[in-house]
Design a protein around this motif. Structure first.
Motif, PDB file in Angstrom:
ATOM      1  N   ARG A 148     -10.103  34.011  11.273  1.00  0.00           N
ATOM      2  CA  ARG A 148     -11.400  34.686  11.325  1.00  0.00           C
ATOM      3  C   ARG A 148     -12.379  34.010  12.278  1.00  0.00           C
ATOM      4  N   LEU A 149     -11.874  33.189  13.180  1.00  0.00           N
ATOM      5  CA  LEU A 149     -12.713  32.586  14.212  1.00  0.00           C
ATOM      6  C   LEU A 149     -12.354  33.178  15.560  1.00  0.00           C
ATOM      7  N   ARG A 150     -13.370  33.381  16.373  1.00  0.00           N
ATOM      8  CA  ARG A 150     -13.154  33.695  17.782  1.00  0.00           C
ATOM      9  C   ARG A 150     -13.618  32.479  18.563  1.00  0.00           C
ATOM     10  N   VAL A 151     -12.684  31.802  19.234  1.00  0.00           N
ATOM     11  CA  VAL A 151     -13.043  30.605  19.982  1.00  0.00           C
ATOM     12  C   VAL A 151     -12.859  30.845  21.470  1.00  0.00           C
ATOM     13  N   GLY A 152     -13.711  30.207  22.251  1.00  0.00           N
ATOM     14  CA  GLY A 152     -13.583  30.221  23.695  1.00  0.00           C
ATOM     15  C   GLY A 152     -12.912  28.950  24.155  1.00  0.00           C
ATOM     16  N   LYS A 153     -13.256  28.520  25.354  1.00  0.00           N
ATOM     17  CA  LYS A 153     -12.612  27.336  25.911  1.00  0.00           C
ATOM     18  C   LYS A 153     -13.089  26.050  25.257  1.00  0.00           C
ATOM     19  N   SER A 154     -14.370  26.016  24.874  1.00  0.00           N
ATOM     20  CA  SER A 154     -14.903  24.751  24.377  1.00  0.00           C
ATOM     21  C   SER A 154     -15.683  24.858  23.071  1.00  0.00           C
ATOM     22  N   ARG A 155     -15.942  26.078  22.587  1.00  0.00           N
ATOM     23  CA  ARG A 155     -16.716  26.190  21.356  1.00  0.00           C
ATOM     24  C   ARG A 155     -16.360  27.463  20.608  1.00  0.00           C
ATOM     25  N   VAL A 156     -16.835  27.512  19.361  1.00  0.00           N
ATOM     26  CA  VAL A 156     -16.649  28.706  18.539  1.00  0.00           C
ATOM     27  C   VAL A 156     -17.640  29.764  19.002  1.00  0.00           C
ATOM     28  N   VAL A 157     -17.133  30.949  19.305  1.00  0.00           N
ATOM     29  CA  VAL A 157     -17.983  32.039  19.790  1.00  0.00           C
ATOM     30  C   VAL A 157     -18.528  32.858  18.628  1.00  0.00           C
ATOM     31  N   SER A 158     -17.662  33.154  17.667  1.00  0.00           N
ATOM     32  CA  SER A 158     -18.068  33.988  16.541  1.00  0.00           C
ATOM     33  C   SER A 158     -17.128  33.720  15.370  1.00  0.00           C
ATOM     34  N   ALA A 171      -8.368  32.293  15.878  1.00  0.00           N
ATOM     35  CA  ALA A 171      -8.181  30.895  15.483  1.00  0.00           C
ATOM     36  C   ALA A 171      -8.632  30.670  14.047  1.00  0.00           C
ATOM     37  N   VAL A 172      -8.305  29.496  13.536  1.00  0.00           N
ATOM     38  CA  VAL A 172      -8.770  29.056  12.218  1.00  0.00           C
ATOM     39  C   VAL A 172      -9.387  27.673  12.349  1.00  0.00           C
ATOM     40  N   ALA A 173     -10.325  27.375  11.466  1.00  0.00           N
ATOM     41  CA  ALA A 173     -10.842  26.012  11.346  1.00  0.00           C
ATOM     42  C   ALA A 173      -9.950  25.293  10.348  1.00  0.00           C
ATOM     43  N   LEU A 174      -9.238  24.280  10.806  1.00  0.00           N
ATOM     44  CA  LEU A 174      -8.227  23.635   9.974  1.00  0.00           C
ATOM     45  C   LEU A 174      -8.820  22.852   8.811  1.00  0.00           C
ATOM     46  N   GLY A 175     -10.022  22.313   8.981  1.00  0.00           N
ATOM     47  CA  GLY A 175     -10.625  21.561   7.879  1.00  0.00           C
ATOM     48  C   GLY A 175     -11.661  20.551   8.316  1.00  0.00           C
ATOM     49  N   PRO A 176     -11.283  19.530   9.103  1.00  0.00           N
ATOM     50  CA  PRO A 176     -12.265  18.513   9.499  1.00  0.00           C
ATOM     51  C   PRO A 176     -13.406  19.106  10.326  1.00  0.00           C
ATOM     52  N   LEU A 177     -14.612  18.692   9.983  1.00  0.00           N
ATOM     53  CA  LEU A 177     -15.809  19.174  10.675  1.00  0.00           C
ATOM     54  C   LEU A 177     -16.785  18.011  10.802  1.00  0.00           C
ATOM     55  N   HIS A 178     -17.221  17.745  12.025  1.00  0.00           N
ATOM     56  CA  HIS A 178     -18.168  16.648  12.270  1.00  0.00           C
ATOM     57  C   HIS A 178     -19.506  17.238  12.691  1.00  0.00           C
ATOM     58  N   ILE A 179     -20.573  16.778  12.041  1.00  0.00           N
ATOM     59  CA  ILE A 179     -21.921  17.262  12.314  1.00  0.00           C
ATOM     60  C   ILE A 179     -22.794  16.072  12.690  1.00  0.00           C
ATOM     61  N   SER A 180     -23.466  16.153  13.829  1.00  0.00           N
ATOM     62  CA  SER A 180     -24.324  15.050  14.260  1.00  0.00           C
ATOM     63  C   SER A 180     -25.561  14.967  13.370  1.00  0.00           C
ATOM     64  N   ALA A 181     -26.224  13.818  13.424  1.00  0.00           N
ATOM     65  CA  ALA A 181     -27.413  13.609  12.594  1.00  0.00           C
ATOM     66  C   ALA A 181     -28.504  14.621  12.928  1.00  0.00           C
TER      67      ALA A 181
END
Length: 513
Positions: A148-158, A171-181
């Protein structure tokens, strides 16, 4: 420091991985025990959030994000993952970064390691332009997760959900997600919005993908990366654990760690004439306990020795000086590679490396000028030496000042769309309008020049024209060994002037857009 958030196994029921054992690994640890031991060094008091109730989990994640003063690393508890992959994700400079996999998995791209679509899928997609494609609810699955992800070359589009359609998901988001401060407040706000509409999500909607869904619709740029040559998998049965353990044990994590120790944005000379073997010197040094600062001292010693050889003005010593300055640069690369491989970073080391890079360069200038004078060629060489030194000093000053100013510049905002919008049509229209706007004027010129980098000749020409340190040391070594100091300084001044004009033009253009 990174704040770690451990999520209960999702999607579906909260399957505790405490009883699942990785028999293929030493000590026969459980999945949960191994993951927790991997994360403890990052955050000894990591947060654990059950995921059996989506709304409660989202509110708990919002609470953690609101209190965070550092970046956050979110990962499902039933994850089997290489240490190096965790390290690479958490050290990303992106505001948000998700580990993703494309559908189906048949290959790996060169630039980001994402799995590419197969020929049949590409042919089907090419029949209908994406601008004309209808949003859909992704029902295909990759590793148990809905696509349920639409990804481009470098980021998630939708992103879509069980009740929110997305245009051509891939695409799918496999699990790990990093968020900056800096994005932690946005994460908290997004999670609370998502919690308020939790009844609109389906039973198969994954919590991490829901978070990415909210972030993207709220205008946060979520970068993507693939597993590349590292391992990640979410497991729910002992059979899956056994398969994961066997596959992971057969992969060379150290090779990936060693490759990651080499900068990906190095210049032509460094990439092809130094880094091809310097990484192995770095590993050898790290395994014998040498620190990056000790390697820096070796580089400085070689640089001073090269200057002393040049100062004689005699051909055999000039040749030896060229060899020594080359190896001074090799060890200049090795010190950073040791730091990245051994993960030994420090303010002193960074300062020493930056300061003594200039010291080696300038002491070599002095050695070349002295050698020319003692050979009876006159004092005029000092004018060229001073010109080369001044030009390089001004270039470094401009590089530093632009870097500081650029870091203060806020990222270009992305379009937003309401979380309750049934599909991504509005978001895609806004993205298309943004793309058109950014393709005009100076932005268009810069974008065209950036795209030209996909051609290898252009890519390496751009790397070389800026006259990075590798090319400078190579120019000194070759011209000093084969010709004389005057040719060396003329080369440095001419090439340095071209580089200064090129970089200054580009930075002025970027400052105006």
């Amino acid at each position: 420091m990174t704040r770690v958030v451990l999520l209960g196994a999702s999607p579906g029921p909260d399957i505790s991985p405490t009883g699942l054992r990785l028999a293929a690994l030493s000590g026969n640890p459980s999945v949960s025990e191994r993951l927790r031991s991997q994360l403890t060094s990052m955050d000894p008091r990591f947060a654990t959030i059950p995921t059996d109730d989506v709304a409660s989990a989202l509110r708990a994640l919002a609470d953690v994000a609101e209190q965070a003063t550092e970046s956050l690393f979110i990962i499902p508890e039933n994850s089997v993952v290489h240490d190096e992959l965790i390290y690479q994700i958490t050290k990303s400079k992106r505001g948000a970064l998700a580990l993703v996999a494309k559908e189906p998995r048949v290959g790996v791209t060169e630039d980001n390691g994402l799995e590419e679509n197969g020929p049949e899928d590409n042919a089907a997609e090419d029949r209908i332009p994406i601008d004309e494609a209808e949003p859909e609810i992704g029902m295909n699955r990759v590793e148990g997760l809905p696509v349920r992800l639409r990804v481009g070359k470098s980021r998630v589009v939708s992103v879509g959900t069980a009740n929110h359609a997305v245009t051509r998901p891939n695409a799918v988001a496999l699990g790990p997600l990093h968020i900056s401060a800096r994005n932690a407040p946005r994460l908290a706000e997004t999670c609370r919005e998502l919690a308020a509409m939790a009844d609109r999500f389906g039973a198969d909607d994954d919590l991490v993908q829901l978070v990415v869904f909210g972030l993207v619709r709220n205008g946060v740029s979520v970068g993507i990366r693939g597993r590349r040559d590292l391992f990640y998998r979410r497991v729910t049965t002992q059979e899956e654990v056994n398969e994961a353990g066997a596959e992971m044990a057969g992969m060379d994590e150290d090779r990936s760690r060693l490759n990651n120790a080499v900068k990906g944005a190095d210049g032509f000379f460094t990439t092809f004439f130094v880094s091809t073997y310097s990484r192995y010197i770095a590993r050898w040094a790290a395994r014998r306990g040498l620190t990056p600062n000790q390697v820096t001292l070796i580089s400085i010693t070689l640089g001073v020795a090269a200057a002393a050889c040049f100062a004689t003005g005699e051909r055999p010593w000039m040749v030896l000086g060229g060899v020594l300055i080359y190896f001074a640069f090799v060890f200049d690369c090795v010190d950073g590679q040791v730091a990245r491989y051994a993960r030994k970073f420090g303010v002193l080391g960074a300062w020493l490396d930056a300061t003594f890079d200039r010291f080696k360069e300038y002491v070599v200038f002095a050695g070349l000028a002295v050698g020319w004078v003692v050979s009876g060629n006159g004092d005029e060489i000092w004018i060229l030496a001073l010109a080369a030194l001044s030009l390089q000093s001004v270039r470094h000053l401009l590089d530093f000042s632009f870097g500081v100013a650029n870091r203060r510049k806020p990222p270009a905002p992305l379009p937003t769309t309401p979380l309750d919008a049934p599909d991504d049509r509005d978001l895609r229209q806004k993205l298309t309008a943004r793309k058109v706007e950014r393709s005009q004027g100076l932005r268009g010129v810069l974008k065209m020049w950036t795209k030209a980098g996909k051609y290898r000749v252009v890519h390496w020409a751009r790397k070389m024209i800026v006259f990075p340190i590798g090319e400078r040391f190579a120019a000194i070594a070759i011209t000093a060994a084969l010709f004389d100091a005057r040719i060396t300084f003329i080369t440095l001044v001419i090439w340095g002037s071209v580089a200064a004009a090129y970089t200054l033009t580009g930075r002025l253009m970027r400052s105006l857009v």
